[in-house]
Structures are given as structure tokens and as C-alpha cells.
Design an enzyme around this catalytic site. Sequence first.
Site, PDB file in Angstrom:
ATOM      1  N   GLU A   1      30.783  54.411  47.899  1.00  0.00           N
ATOM      2  CA  GLU A   1      30.757  53.122  48.008  1.00  0.00           C
ATOM      3  C   GLU A   1      29.618  52.116  47.604  1.00  0.00           C
ATOM      4  OE1 GLU A   1      33.523  51.050  49.650  1.00  0.00           O
ATOM      5  OE2 GLU A   1      34.417  52.733  49.378  1.00  0.00           O
ATOM      6  N   LEU A   2      28.341  52.812  47.659  1.00  0.00           N
ATOM      7  CA  LEU A   2      27.139  51.955  47.569  1.00  0.00           C
ATOM      8  C   LEU A   2      27.203  52.130  46.109  1.00  0.00           C
ATOM      9  CD1 LEU A   2      24.543  50.808  47.882  1.00  0.00           C
ATOM     10  CD2 LEU A   2      23.861  53.314  47.292  1.00  0.00           C
TER      11      LEU A   2
END
Length: 141
Positions: free
Chosen positions: A20-21
Site C-alpha cells: 500500500e505504501l
Amino acid sequence: MFAIIVLFPNYASSTWCLDELLRILECKHSVGLQIVPVFYGVEPCDMRHRKGTFDEAFRKHEPRYGEGSDKVRRWRDAFSEIASYSGWHSKHQHEARFVESIAEHIHRKLIPKLPSFTKNRVGIASRLEEVIKLIGIMFAS
């Protein structure tokens, strides 16, 4: 417009969080997404230099994805990048007040002070209030 990333001691142990980062940083670079990191119970410098639990997490990922893996390298780079951003630090703050200050900051960014063109306009205040409710932000009168 915004991505609020809550970085906590075991953040790097989650491959989902790291993926997600990467996606959030891609959006930042491609469409100008604003990132607000929240350092919750962690020191930004420990993250930046991957000390303690962060170092352990990345060392555990390497056997699974291969020594020198491109995926692990990209995670490390993203992790270092996000740790270098200025953000909110929970150290020595009451949790409720901490969350409230972040919400106020985002609110000020999203809903800037109303421009003067809204003054003396019949019916604009109630419509503006409804729009703000629709986007999920409390209207402060």
C-alpha cells in the site's frame, strides 16, 4: 487529495502495508497526492535508518523474496522516503488530542477559509453546509 499513513512499530512486518505504501507513493509522484505521515509510537529516525523492529522486519522479508530482491529494495526505498517526510508524532501527546489535531489540520487544508464571494449570498450557507456533510467533514460554524 490526501493519504494519511499511520506508521507504527510493526508496520514494516506487514507486506500488505508495504505494498500500500508503494501504491500511495506512486500516486504522490503521478497525481500529486499529499501524504501526511503519522508516527505513532515510533521515532522517524529509527524508521529512516531502519533500526530495531524495522530492520528485523526487512531481514525477515529477504528469505521469502530472495536476497537483494527488487520488491524488498523498493519497500526499503519507499519506507525510507516516507520516514523523511515531516508529519505528526504521537510522542508525549494524549491520543484523543493527537487525533483531533490531525483532523483539524486536514480540515483546514480541505476546507480553506470561505472566500468573500460567499458573503451576502442568499441560501449559500445551508448549501455549503450540506456539501461539507456529504464529503464527510463536520462544518464548523
